[in-house]
Design an enzyme around this catalytic site. Structure first.
Site, PDB file in Angstrom:
ATOM      1  N   PRO A  94      -4.782   1.674 -12.230  1.00 19.74           N
ATOM      2  CA  PRO A  94      -4.159   1.084 -11.029  1.00 19.74           C
ATOM      3  C   PRO A  94      -4.429   1.961  -9.804  1.00 19.74           C
ATOM      4  O   PRO A  94      -4.349   3.185  -9.895  1.00 19.74           O
ATOM      5  CB  PRO A  94      -2.664   1.078 -11.353  1.00 19.74           C
ATOM      6  N   GLU A  95      -4.792   1.341  -8.699  1.00 16.35           N
ATOM      7  CA  GLU A  95      -5.032   2.061  -7.453  1.00 16.35           C
ATOM      8  C   GLU A  95      -3.917   1.696  -6.464  1.00 16.35           C
ATOM      9  O   GLU A  95      -2.932   1.069  -6.844  1.00 16.35           O
ATOM     10  CB  GLU A  95      -6.428   1.693  -6.907  1.00 16.35           C
ATOM     11  N   ARG A 113      -2.422   4.333 -23.842  1.00 20.38           N
ATOM     12  CA  ARG A 113      -3.246   5.527 -24.101  1.00 20.38           C
ATOM     13  C   ARG A 113      -2.515   6.831 -23.806  1.00 20.38           C
ATOM     14  O   ARG A 113      -3.057   7.905 -24.013  1.00 20.38           O
ATOM     15  CB  ARG A 113      -4.565   5.421 -23.335  1.00 20.38           C
TER      16      ARG A 113
END
Ligand SMILES: [Zn+2]
Length: 272
Positions: A2-3, A109
């Protein structure tokens, strides 16, 4: 990962959904995301209210009513889902609110984190991260961008835009889109950009980020909003993920190669 637009979308949605709610109970399913023992985490947070939710770069900061703050970084696969929606995989942290709703933090993750620090220490924490300016802030003017570029004349422009110490919140998606917008090759050295190109790049960055927020971000991998829904900006992407397809501007087949280890797509005809 996500940015800025994705993390801003999550911040805005959470501000609507959980601000001022009281945390009744916390379930720690995976203590590996924490910076303190689960027991301390639970006892510090339980009974507090969330009094503000902030974003700096890709980091979310939840200020609690007891002068502690919760810092959440989603890194590659983190997701924050508000109750009622089915989440992906196993939850790692669950915050139950006194009105019966909940916020679930998933991190497939497990690269992300949920850190507790004193609210008074958040400024120093952020200082240490040495983050560049926020591209959508008022302080980030064209003049400021020019000055910043002058400090890194030899850096390749696309990896430079992704450098969090140079500019905050931009990653692999929006750096490519901005280069396409400005018609510059992602491998151009910052010092070779002329005034017109710098202006276009500045304008592109701001416009693209604002549009992407409006569309609730790009779900190119595991990003979803707080309702577990995908963002709607992917169909708007001009180059990211479109290697081998036609340029939407000129029809040329888009080139895709790794630049500093990250897959990058551009048009050889439109970008100079
Ligand atoms: Zn083209």
């Amino acid at each position: 990962m996500p940015e800025l637009p994705e993390v801003q979308t999550i911040r805005d949605e959470l501000a609507n959904k959980i601000l001022n709610k009281k945390i009744k109970e916390v379930e720690v399913k995976f203590p590996g995301l924490l910076n303190v023992p689960a027991k301390v985490f639970i006892s510090t947070i339980t009974g507090t209210e969330i009094i503000s939710i902030r974003r700096r770069a890709k980091l979310l900061i939840f200020d609690l009513s007891n002068q502690w703050s919760l810092l959440i970084h989603l890194k590659l696969t983190g997701q924050l889902i508000v109750a009622g929606q089915p989440g992906p995989g196993k939850p790692h942290l669950i915050y139950h609110f006194s009105d019966g709703s909940k916020l679930t933090h998933y991190d497939l993750r497990k690269f992300g984190y949920a850190k507790l620090i004193k609210t008074a220490e958040t400024a120093a924490y952020l200082e240490k991260e040495n983050l560049g300016p926020e591209p959508l802030s008022k302080d980030f003017t064209l003049e400021k961008f020019k000055q910043l570029l002058q400090t890194k004349p030899k850096a390749l422009i696309k990896p430079l835009l992704m450098d969090q110490t140079f500019l905050a919140g931009i990653g692999n998606i929006y750096s490519q889109e901005a280069c396409f917008f400005a018609k510059i090759l992602p491998t151009r050295k910052a010092g070779t950009l002329n005034n017109r190109e710098i202006s276009l790049l500045y304008q592109g960055l701001r416009e693209i980020l604002k549009q992407a927020i409006k569309y609730k971000g790009s779900s190119v991998d595991s990003y979803v909003n707080t309702a577990g829904e995908e963002g709607k900006y992917v169909p708007e992407l001009k180059v990211y993920g479109r290697g081998g397809k036609q340029c939407l501007n000129c029809g040329e087949i888009l080139k895709q190669e790794k630049i500093n280890g990250r897959g990058t797509t551009w048009c050889q005809k439109c970008q100079k």
